[in-house]
Design a protein around this motif. Sequence first.
Motif, PDB file in Angstrom:
ATOM      1  N   SER A  20       0.879  -1.169   0.000  1.00  0.00           N
ATOM      2  CA  SER A  20       0.000   0.000   0.000  1.00  0.00           C
ATOM      3  C   SER A  20       0.910   1.210   0.000  1.00  0.00           C
ATOM      4  N   GLY A  21       0.933   1.935  -1.108  1.00  0.00           N
ATOM      5  CA  GLY A  21       1.938   2.982  -1.305  1.00  0.00           C
ATOM      6  C   GLY A  21       1.887   4.077  -0.253  1.00  0.00           C
ATOM      7  N   ASP A  22       0.700   4.323   0.313  1.00  0.00           N
ATOM      8  CA  ASP A  22       0.601   5.358   1.346  1.00  0.00           C
ATOM      9  C   ASP A  22       1.174   4.876   2.677  1.00  0.00           C
ATOM     10  N   THR A  23       1.417   3.557   2.788  1.00  0.00           N
ATOM     11  CA  THR A  23       1.944   2.964   4.020  1.00  0.00           C
ATOM     12  C   THR A  23       3.251   2.251   3.717  1.00  0.00           C
ATOM     13  N   THR A  24       4.021   2.810   2.804  1.00  0.00           N
ATOM     14  CA  THR A  24       5.239   2.131   2.381  1.00  0.00           C
ATOM     15  C   THR A  24       6.192   1.906   3.557  1.00  0.00           C
ATOM     16  N   VAL A  25       6.296   2.882   4.463  1.00  0.00           N
ATOM     17  CA  VAL A  25       7.181   2.714   5.621  1.00  0.00           C
ATOM     18  C   VAL A  25       6.633   1.636   6.551  1.00  0.00           C
ATOM     19  N   GLY A  26       5.352   1.708   6.843  1.00  0.00           N
ATOM     20  CA  GLY A  26       4.742   0.765   7.778  1.00  0.00           C
ATOM     21  C   GLY A  26       4.885  -0.673   7.325  1.00  0.00           C
ATOM     22  N   HIS A  27       4.559  -0.939   6.066  1.00  0.00           N
ATOM     23  CA  HIS A  27       4.632  -2.320   5.587  1.00  0.00           C
ATOM     24  C   HIS A  27       6.080  -2.792   5.445  1.00  0.00           C
ATOM     25  N   ALA A  28       6.967  -1.894   5.017  1.00  0.00           N
ATOM     26  CA  ALA A  28       8.373  -2.297   4.907  1.00  0.00           C
ATOM     27  C   ALA A  28       8.943  -2.618   6.285  1.00  0.00           C
ATOM     28  N   TRP A  29       8.553  -1.823   7.270  1.00  0.00           N
ATOM     29  CA  TRP A  29       9.056  -2.077   8.626  1.00  0.00           C
ATOM     30  C   TRP A  29       8.515  -3.411   9.149  1.00  0.00           C
ATOM     31  N   ALA A  30       7.211  -3.643   8.980  1.00  0.00           N
ATOM     32  CA  ALA A  30       6.622  -4.889   9.481  1.00  0.00           C
ATOM     33  C   ALA A  30       7.285  -6.100   8.820  1.00  0.00           C
ATOM     34  N   ALA A  31       7.517  -6.008   7.501  1.00  0.00           N
ATOM     35  CA  ALA A  31       8.139  -7.128   6.789  1.00  0.00           C
ATOM     36  C   ALA A  31       9.582  -7.334   7.259  1.00  0.00           C
ATOM     37  N   CYS A  32      10.318  -6.220   7.414  1.00  0.00           N
ATOM     38  CA  CYS A  32      11.711  -6.343   7.856  1.00  0.00           C
ATOM     39  C   CYS A  32      11.769  -6.850   9.290  1.00  0.00           C
ATOM     40  N   ARG A  53       6.756  10.249  10.419  1.00  0.00           N
ATOM     41  CA  ARG A  53       6.630  11.222   9.323  1.00  0.00           C
ATOM     42  C   ARG A  53       5.562  10.757   8.346  1.00  0.00           C
ATOM     43  N   GLU A  54       5.487   9.438   8.136  1.00  0.00           N
ATOM     44  CA  GLU A  54       4.447   8.898   7.254  1.00  0.00           C
ATOM     45  C   GLU A  54       3.056   9.135   7.861  1.00  0.00           C
ATOM     46  N   ARG A  55       2.964   8.950   9.170  1.00  0.00           N
ATOM     47  CA  ARG A  55       1.681   9.180   9.853  1.00  0.00           C
ATOM     48  C   ARG A  55       1.253  10.645   9.686  1.00  0.00           C
ATOM     49  N   VAL A  56       2.184  11.554   9.906  1.00  0.00           N
ATOM     50  CA  VAL A  56       1.865  12.983   9.796  1.00  0.00           C
ATOM     51  C   VAL A  56       1.415  13.315   8.369  1.00  0.00           C
ATOM     52  N   ALA A  57       2.161  12.823   7.382  1.00  0.00           N
ATOM     53  CA  ALA A  57       1.825  13.140   5.983  1.00  0.00           C
ATOM     54  C   ALA A  57       0.420  12.660   5.635  1.00  0.00           C
ATOM     55  N   ASN A  58       0.077  11.442   6.068  1.00  0.00           N
ATOM     56  CA  ASN A  58      -1.240  10.899   5.728  1.00  0.00           C
ATOM     57  C   ASN A  58      -2.363  11.571   6.509  1.00  0.00           C
ATOM     58  N   HIS A  59      -2.102  11.877   7.775  1.00  0.00           N
ATOM     59  CA  HIS A  59      -3.134  12.569   8.556  1.00  0.00           C
ATOM     60  C   HIS A  59      -3.405  13.952   7.950  1.00  0.00           C
ATOM     61  N   LEU A  60      -2.345  14.668   7.588  1.00  0.00           N
ATOM     62  CA  LEU A  60      -2.538  15.986   6.964  1.00  0.00           C
ATOM     63  C   LEU A  60      -3.354  15.845   5.679  1.00  0.00           C
ATOM     64  N   GLU A 116       2.433  19.112   1.512  1.00  0.00           N
ATOM     65  CA  GLU A 116       3.442  19.272   0.465  1.00  0.00           C
ATOM     66  C   GLU A 116       4.777  19.726   1.060  1.00  0.00           C
ATOM     67  N   LEU A 117       4.730  20.663   1.992  1.00  0.00           N
ATOM     68  CA  LEU A 117       5.969  21.119   2.641  1.00  0.00           C
ATOM     69  C   LEU A 117       6.657  19.954   3.344  1.00  0.00           C
ATOM     70  N   TRP A 118       5.852  19.130   3.989  1.00  0.00           N
ATOM     71  CA  TRP A 118       6.361  17.966   4.739  1.00  0.00           C
ATOM     72  C   TRP A 118       7.022  16.958   3.796  1.00  0.00           C
ATOM     73  N   LEU A 119       6.372  16.704   2.631  1.00  0.00           N
ATOM     74  CA  LEU A 119       6.938  15.752   1.667  1.00  0.00           C
ATOM     75  C   LEU A 119       8.222  16.291   1.050  1.00  0.00           C
ATOM     76  N   ARG A 120       8.269  17.592   0.845  1.00  0.00           N
ATOM     77  CA  ARG A 120       9.500  18.175   0.282  1.00  0.00           C
ATOM     78  C   ARG A 120      10.671  18.014   1.258  1.00  0.00           C
ATOM     79  N   HIS A 135      13.398  10.685  -0.713  1.00  0.00           N
ATOM     80  CA  HIS A 135      12.156  10.214  -1.336  1.00  0.00           C
ATOM     81  C   HIS A 135      10.969  10.872  -0.636  1.00  0.00           C
ATOM     82  N   ARG A 136      10.033  11.381  -1.433  1.00  0.00           N
ATOM     83  CA  ARG A 136       8.898  12.108  -0.837  1.00  0.00           C
ATOM     84  C   ARG A 136       8.063  11.217   0.073  1.00  0.00           C
ATOM     85  N   LEU A 137       7.865   9.958  -0.329  1.00  0.00           N
ATOM     86  CA  LEU A 137       7.033   9.060   0.474  1.00  0.00           C
ATOM     87  C   LEU A 137       7.871   8.101   1.329  1.00  0.00           C
ATOM     88  N   LEU A 138       9.188   8.250   1.266  1.00  0.00           N
ATOM     89  CA  LEU A 138      10.129   7.440   2.063  1.00  0.00           C
ATOM     90  C   LEU A 138      10.128   5.965   1.653  1.00  0.00           C
TER      91      LEU A 138
END
Lengths: 540, 169
Positions: A244-256, A281-288, A312-316, A324-327
């Motif tokens: 799930s691209g919006d949760t790329t950090v979450g799923h990568a962490w769980a898998a690792c 940071r992923e949580r903040v970006a998605n909540h915003l 947008e400021l956060w992703l930059r 990477h904007r979405l990490l």
Amino acid sequence: MTATRTAVKEDGFMVIDRLTASLQSLGTPEFGNEKAQAGAVGPALLCPVIPEDWGVAAEAAAAQGCRWAAGWGEARGESWVVNALLEKSGDYLLLRTVLPPGRTGLPSHTPHFPGAARPERHTRDLLGLKFTGHPDDRRWVRHQAWGEREFPLRPDFPLSGQPPAVTAPDRSYGFASAHGPEVNEIPVGPVHAGIIEPGHFRFLALGETVLNLEERLGYVHKGIEKLAEGRDPEGLARLAGRVSGDTTVGHAWAACQAMECAAGVAPPERALWLRAIFIERERVANHLNDIGAICNDTAFAFGHYQFSRLRELWLRDNLRWFGHRLLMDRIVPGGVAVDLPAEATSAMPGAMAALRSELEELKPILDESTIFQDRVVGAGVLPERIVRELGCLGYVARACGIGRDVRERAPHAPYDRLGVKAVTRSDGDVAARLYVRYEELFASLDIIDQCLQRIEPGPLRTAWRTPPANAEGLGLVEGWRGEIATHVRFDGSGSIVRFFPRDPSVFNWPALEKLILGNIVPDFPLCNKSVNGSYSGHDL
Amino acid sequence: MNKLLGKIARVGIVTETFKPLTDPELDRLGTELKAVIDGRFAGSLAIRQVDAGSCNACELEIAALGNPFYDIERYGVHFVASPRHADVLMVTGPVSRHMQAALQATWEATPEPKWVVAVGSCAADGGEFGVNYASCGAVGNVLPVDAVIPGCPPTPTDLVRGLLSLISR
């Protein structure tokens, strides 16, 4: 308890009395002893039972107040291993059974845990396992790309399959229907009228009021579980980052985390702090993003403008500091792929202070906007009882007063040193889900501040070690939508034989069908956005 | 209301020209795009976005084109709800087999002349997913593709650049 402690059958399976003792240990100091005695997969106590006891085991777990957190099957040679992950008070129990060759049926857990309905249908469609007593015999993730008697997760099914040149639309799915001249049926999707993922919603409406909603998902099923077979750890982390691209950090962490648990590899301290920074940071970006989108759905253009600007400021900043904007692909097996640059150490606190101050400024504007409040307060109310029945997760549960949060209840490193408290509300409406997330923005900023203060110089990655054959691991991470549970198993050469990522959306999608009842059809986008299930993470 | 108006006044308009981002060519393309859209599309280019199997990362970045920093509507580019209103289909994802018929129906519903833009690495070549029992792989395996914007996901700037180059040729 000592009387039952030895009550394990000769073949290594637990009898129900013994299982009940294990279930009773969840959430008590006895849990650690139980794990030491019975064995564990990662943080979960492993409880093997015979297939005949599979349904009784679920009944016992339900009686103990457990949550059904995931269910999946594994083909191992001619046999099948079937798993159900249970949780209570932050302690996990992995219920397991082994079906001998030729046996394809198992009692369903759905009568005891309604949230198990779709996961069991998913397993049935992909593995061919029949759950007796399951109330719904319709296919779920399978549409028309493979046949009723073909099962992609079986070893004899090639990754390529034998799909038709053009896969027909799935027209014959038996939706619930209503009769009577007053009831309108409204089909929506799979292609939606916006820049969003595909899925189908079937409404039955009485005038404008929703009488029934039925979801039909599975449109973005891409064969993720099958694709994972044979991947090396790096390749699996990349795939997990695209569940799930919006949760790329979450799923990568769980898998690792699951792979590291299987291989006995501990990521270095610095990597753990960085992972926490990334996921917050992923949580903040998605909540915003979603707070802005909810404003948009209420035609509050000002809010949409402000929150999409802040996102947008956060992703930059993500791009500037971490590449990477979405990490994506920042978390890798054994650690992280990028370091915290000196520029980020000096600039991030200021950027976060600025965001905090804007959020404090914007909150009263939302609070005082009567048109906005009129739309979100009292819309899409989810009863707490449904949350418990379905096992809903993340802000969907927390907005109903149920403080499910892995970071508080089962904190892994580095959260075991951070003292996170779950943010809760009790009204269960769109407003409650929104304000839980609003408060979580501040909480995440505080967590990142703490991480920045406590991170020390050091290595970013621990060298990988090939795990022994059949080594398995479990990853449990609080993604922005809620608990992610991921299971992996390795073969003898260090490749993956089974990857099962369970996105929190699996248990939140069915909640949408309930919370929309009695609302008007035009409020559906708003209610849907307030839950924001992942289609891709659900469909796999 | 005073707080709201005060915030509007303090933040002001943050929409950027594309010049300072990275690529001086982009600004030239932006002007050119506007000229092309004005000339060939009566000032308005309508895009229907179709997620045909994406992980949703591409959608996040396409949606970002509407945020106040990019504000792509100022060039006359609109995202529309119906393919019947569209000049361009912007398709993401490897095309999942379960979306194949829906994608084709969307394409057929789009009036001629029409263009298909494949957005993201998966749409370009199948990406992490490729062709399998559930995935048709690249969009080009299902529809005739006029332009490809690779990236995992492409940034909003990449998207603007790709769109400009499609439309300017």
